[in-house]
Scaffold this motif. Structure first.
Motif, PDB file in Angstrom:
ATOM      1  N   LEU A   1       1.115  -6.150  -9.645  1.00  0.00           N
ATOM      2  CA  LEU A   1       0.336  -6.112  -8.408  1.00  0.00           C
ATOM      3  C   LEU A   1      -0.375  -4.778  -8.263  1.00  0.00           C
ATOM      4  CD1 LEU A   1      -0.537  -7.315  -5.688  1.00  0.00           C
ATOM      5  CD2 LEU A   1       1.640  -6.536  -4.729  1.00  0.00           C
ATOM      6  N   TRP A   2       0.309  -3.685  -8.620  1.00  0.00           N
ATOM      7  CA  TRP A   2      -0.290  -2.350  -8.521  1.00  0.00           C
ATOM      8  C   TRP A   2      -1.497  -2.200  -9.448  1.00  0.00           C
ATOM      9  CZ3 TRP A   2       4.896   0.812  -8.525  1.00  0.00           C
ATOM     10  CH2 TRP A   2       5.360   0.904  -7.216  1.00  0.00           C
ATOM     11  N   ASN A   3      -1.541  -2.960 -10.512  1.00  0.00           N
ATOM     12  CA  ASN A   3      -2.703  -2.914 -11.399  1.00  0.00           C
ATOM     13  C   ASN A   3      -3.965  -3.415 -10.699  1.00  0.00           C
ATOM     14  OD1 ASN A   3      -1.377  -1.873 -13.640  1.00  0.00           O
ATOM     15  ND2 ASN A   3      -0.777  -3.895 -14.396  1.00  0.00           N
ATOM     16  N   TYR A   4      -3.775  -4.291  -9.729  1.00  0.00           N
ATOM     17  CA  TYR A   4      -4.900  -4.827  -8.963  1.00  0.00           C
ATOM     18  C   TYR A   4      -5.146  -3.993  -7.703  1.00  0.00           C
ATOM     19  CZ  TYR A   4      -4.658  -9.113 -11.770  1.00  0.00           C
ATOM     20  OH  TYR A   4      -4.682 -10.025 -12.800  1.00  0.00           O
ATOM     21  N   PHE A   5      -4.067  -3.642  -7.018  1.00  0.00           N
ATOM     22  CA  PHE A   5      -4.174  -2.915  -5.750  1.00  0.00           C
ATOM     23  C   PHE A   5      -3.107  -1.811  -5.741  1.00  0.00           C
ATOM     24  CE2 PHE A   5      -5.344  -7.367  -5.027  1.00  0.00           C
ATOM     25  CZ  PHE A   5      -6.657  -7.208  -4.637  1.00  0.00           C
ATOM     26  N   PRO A   6      -3.520  -0.547  -5.876  1.00  0.00           N
ATOM     27  CA  PRO A   6      -2.568   0.563  -5.997  1.00  0.00           C
ATOM     28  C   PRO A   6      -1.695   0.802  -4.771  1.00  0.00           C
ATOM     29  CG  PRO A   6      -4.740   1.191  -6.792  1.00  0.00           C
ATOM     30  CD  PRO A   6      -4.900  -0.113  -6.104  1.00  0.00           C
TER      31      PRO A   6
ATOM     32  N   THR B   1       4.603  -6.800   6.071  1.00  0.00           N
ATOM     33  CA  THR B   1       4.144  -7.215   4.739  1.00  0.00           C
ATOM     34  C   THR B   1       4.481  -6.130   3.723  1.00  0.00           C
ATOM     35  OG1 THR B   1       2.324  -8.565   5.604  1.00  0.00           O
ATOM     36  CG2 THR B   1       2.125  -7.781   3.343  1.00  0.00           C
ATOM     37  N   SER B   2       5.188  -6.514   2.675  1.00  0.00           N
ATOM     38  CA  SER B   2       5.546  -5.556   1.627  1.00  0.00           C
ATOM     39  C   SER B   2       4.895  -5.946   0.309  1.00  0.00           C
ATOM     40  CB  SER B   2       7.066  -5.502   1.439  1.00  0.00           C
ATOM     41  OG  SER B   2       7.535  -6.685   0.824  1.00  0.00           O
ATOM     42  N   MET B   3       4.587  -4.964  -0.493  1.00  0.00           N
ATOM     43  CA  MET B   3       4.016  -5.213  -1.808  1.00  0.00           C
ATOM     44  C   MET B   3       4.989  -6.015  -2.665  1.00  0.00           C
ATOM     45  SD  MET B   3       0.949  -3.784  -1.895  1.00  0.00           S
ATOM     46  CE  MET B   3       0.443  -3.149  -3.508  1.00  0.00           C
TER      47      MET B   3
ATOM     48  N   GLU C   1      -2.487  -0.271   1.536  1.00  0.00           N
ATOM     49  CA  GLU C   1      -3.755   0.018   2.207  1.00  0.00           C
ATOM     50  C   GLU C   1      -4.929  -0.571   1.425  1.00  0.00           C
ATOM     51  OE1 GLU C   1      -6.339   3.968   3.424  1.00  0.00           O
ATOM     52  OE2 GLU C   1      -4.158   4.047   3.593  1.00  0.00           O
ATOM     53  N   ASP C   2      -4.892  -0.429   0.108  1.00  0.00           N
ATOM     54  CA  ASP C   2      -5.945  -1.016  -0.736  1.00  0.00           C
ATOM     55  C   ASP C   2      -5.937  -2.543  -0.631  1.00  0.00           C
ATOM     56  OD1 ASP C   2      -7.002   1.386  -1.822  1.00  0.00           O
ATOM     57  OD2 ASP C   2      -5.307   1.500  -3.192  1.00  0.00           O
ATOM     58  N   LEU C   3      -4.744  -3.117  -0.588  1.00  0.00           N
ATOM     59  CA  LEU C   3      -4.622  -4.571  -0.483  1.00  0.00           C
ATOM     60  C   LEU C   3      -5.180  -5.059   0.855  1.00  0.00           C
ATOM     61  CD1 LEU C   3      -3.579  -7.225  -1.655  1.00  0.00           C
ATOM     62  CD2 LEU C   3      -1.326  -6.681  -0.686  1.00  0.00           C
ATOM     63  N   PHE C   4      -4.850  -4.365   1.930  1.00  0.00           N
ATOM     64  CA  PHE C   4      -5.358  -4.746   3.250  1.00  0.00           C
ATOM     65  C   PHE C   4      -6.879  -4.610   3.291  1.00  0.00           C
ATOM     66  CE2 PHE C   4      -6.265  -3.758   7.781  1.00  0.00           C
ATOM     67  CZ  PHE C   4      -5.794  -4.948   8.346  1.00  0.00           C
ATOM     68  N   SER C   5      -7.404  -3.556   2.688  1.00  0.00           N
ATOM     69  CA  SER C   5      -8.852  -3.354   2.631  1.00  0.00           C
ATOM     70  C   SER C   5      -9.531  -4.529   1.934  1.00  0.00           C
ATOM     71  CB  SER C   5      -9.184  -2.061   1.890  1.00  0.00           C
ATOM     72  OG  SER C   5      -8.663  -0.937   2.551  1.00  0.00           O
ATOM     73  N   ALA C   6      -8.952  -4.980   0.838  1.00  0.00           N
ATOM     74  CA  ALA C   6      -9.536  -6.091   0.086  1.00  0.00           C
ATOM     75  C   ALA C   6      -9.494  -7.382   0.889  1.00  0.00           C
ATOM     76  CB  ALA C   6      -8.800  -6.263  -1.242  1.00  0.00           C
ATOM     77  N   VAL C   7      -8.423  -7.587   1.639  1.00  0.00           N
ATOM     78  CA  VAL C   7      -8.319  -8.777   2.493  1.00  0.00           C
ATOM     79  C   VAL C   7      -9.428  -8.771   3.545  1.00  0.00           C
ATOM     80  CG1 VAL C   7      -6.914  -9.871   4.293  1.00  0.00           C
ATOM     81  CG2 VAL C   7      -5.861  -9.180   2.124  1.00  0.00           C
TER      82      VAL C   7
ATOM     83  N   GLU D   1      -4.473   3.774   9.906  1.00  0.00           N
ATOM     84  CA  GLU D   1      -5.359   3.338   8.821  1.00  0.00           C
ATOM     85  C   GLU D   1      -5.797   1.886   8.989  1.00  0.00           C
ATOM     86  OE1 GLU D   1      -1.104   2.856   7.127  1.00  0.00           O
ATOM     87  OE2 GLU D   1      -2.208   4.181   8.490  1.00  0.00           O
ATOM     88  N   VAL D   2      -4.977   1.084   9.672  1.00  0.00           N
ATOM     89  CA  VAL D   2      -5.326  -0.322   9.888  1.00  0.00           C
ATOM     90  C   VAL D   2      -6.608  -0.437  10.715  1.00  0.00           C
ATOM     91  CG1 VAL D   2      -4.608  -2.454  11.052  1.00  0.00           C
ATOM     92  CG2 VAL D   2      -2.983  -1.200   9.632  1.00  0.00           C
ATOM     93  N   GLY D   3      -6.683   0.341  11.791  1.00  0.00           N
ATOM     94  CA  GLY D   3      -7.884   0.325  12.621  1.00  0.00           C
ATOM     95  C   GLY D   3      -9.095   0.853  11.888  1.00  0.00           C
ATOM     96  N   ARG D   4      -8.899   1.925  11.118  1.00  0.00           N
ATOM     97  CA  ARG D   4     -10.016   2.514  10.377  1.00  0.00           C
ATOM     98  C   ARG D   4     -10.556   1.545   9.327  1.00  0.00           C
ATOM     99  NH1 ARG D   4      -9.735   4.493   5.611  1.00  0.00           N
ATOM    100  NH2 ARG D   4      -7.480   4.821   5.706  1.00  0.00           N
ATOM    101  N   ILE D   5      -9.663   0.915   8.590  1.00  0.00           N
ATOM    102  CA  ILE D   5     -10.082  -0.024   7.549  1.00  0.00           C
ATOM    103  C   ILE D   5     -10.833  -1.193   8.169  1.00  0.00           C
ATOM    104  CG2 ILE D   5      -9.247  -1.715   5.872  1.00  0.00           C
ATOM    105  CD1 ILE D   5      -6.907   0.282   5.340  1.00  0.00           C
TER     106      ILE D   5
END
Length: 214
Positions: free
Chosen positions: A55-60, A39-41, A63-69, A127-131
């Protein structure tokens, strides 16, 4: 005299929320179908219909995007579990309802796909496991632990570390059809399987934490 009113979003705020929701829906599908690495931004931005900068305005970051999901997938479920965990209700009944609801969620096709995604990607992307852990299992376990601590305070369960007790119950729930789904031994978990696993998990849990009445 002070007055209060409910804030109603204006058109700009509504459009921003709609775009936010659309991004999460597209990103969720992409993560589940293509994995974290795939998955790419840029691809998410293109499918949403805007620039990568937008997109960066919403999710920098990704990792931030995955966290929000993960947050979106877990928040409604936590609210449903919180409603089930009635402090003053019958303990056995409440635990069975929790176990059945928990198993219904984690054996769903989306939850199984997400679990496989995390396990498959965590070596390359820790980071995937941590998130995932911080936003899903850890918060759910804390919610259950608070309920079990209340039951211990009322003398309904043996006094122990409430978080350890919560992990014990969750572990007992996931040794049956959930494990078989993850390993592709079965294609789906039937309501009968879920009910049987929930009943057995609660029976064993209560046997382990039963207060000696003798």
């Amino acid at each position: 005299m002070e007055t209060s009113h409910t804030h109603r979003p204006n058109r700009r705020e509504a459009r921003r929320q709609d775009r936010h929701d659309a991004i999460l829906a597209i990103a969720s599908r992409s993560f589940l179908e293509k994995g974290y690495a795939g998955t790419s931004m840029s691809a998410v931005a293109a499918e949403v219909g805007g620039s990568k900068a937008t997109l960066w305005n919403y999710f920098p970051s990704k990792e931030d995007l995955f966290s929000a999901v993960i947050d979106r997938a877990a928040s409604d479920f936590r609210a449903r579990l919180a409603a089930l965990l009635e402090p003053e209700g019958d303990l056995g009944t409440t635990l069975r309802r929790f176990a059945a609801s928990f198993l219904e969620k984690v054996t769903s096709s989306q939850a199984i796909a997400l679990h496989r995604l995390v396990v498959g990607e965590v070596l390359r992307f820790p980071e995937v496991g941590r998130i995932f852990f911080e936003r899903a299992p850890r918060q759910m376990q804390a919610l259950l632990a608070a309920f079990l601590e209340s039951a211990m305070d009322r003398g309904l369960l043996l006094r122990d570390d409430p978080l350890l007790a919560a992990r014990t119950l969750v572990g007992l729930c996931t040794t049956g059809c959930h494990q078989q789904l993850l390993l592709r031994i079965i294609d789906e978990a039937t309501p009968e399987m879920i009910e049987a696993d929930a009943d057995r998990a609660v029976m064993l849990f209560q046997r382990a934490y039963r207060v000696d009445q003798g």
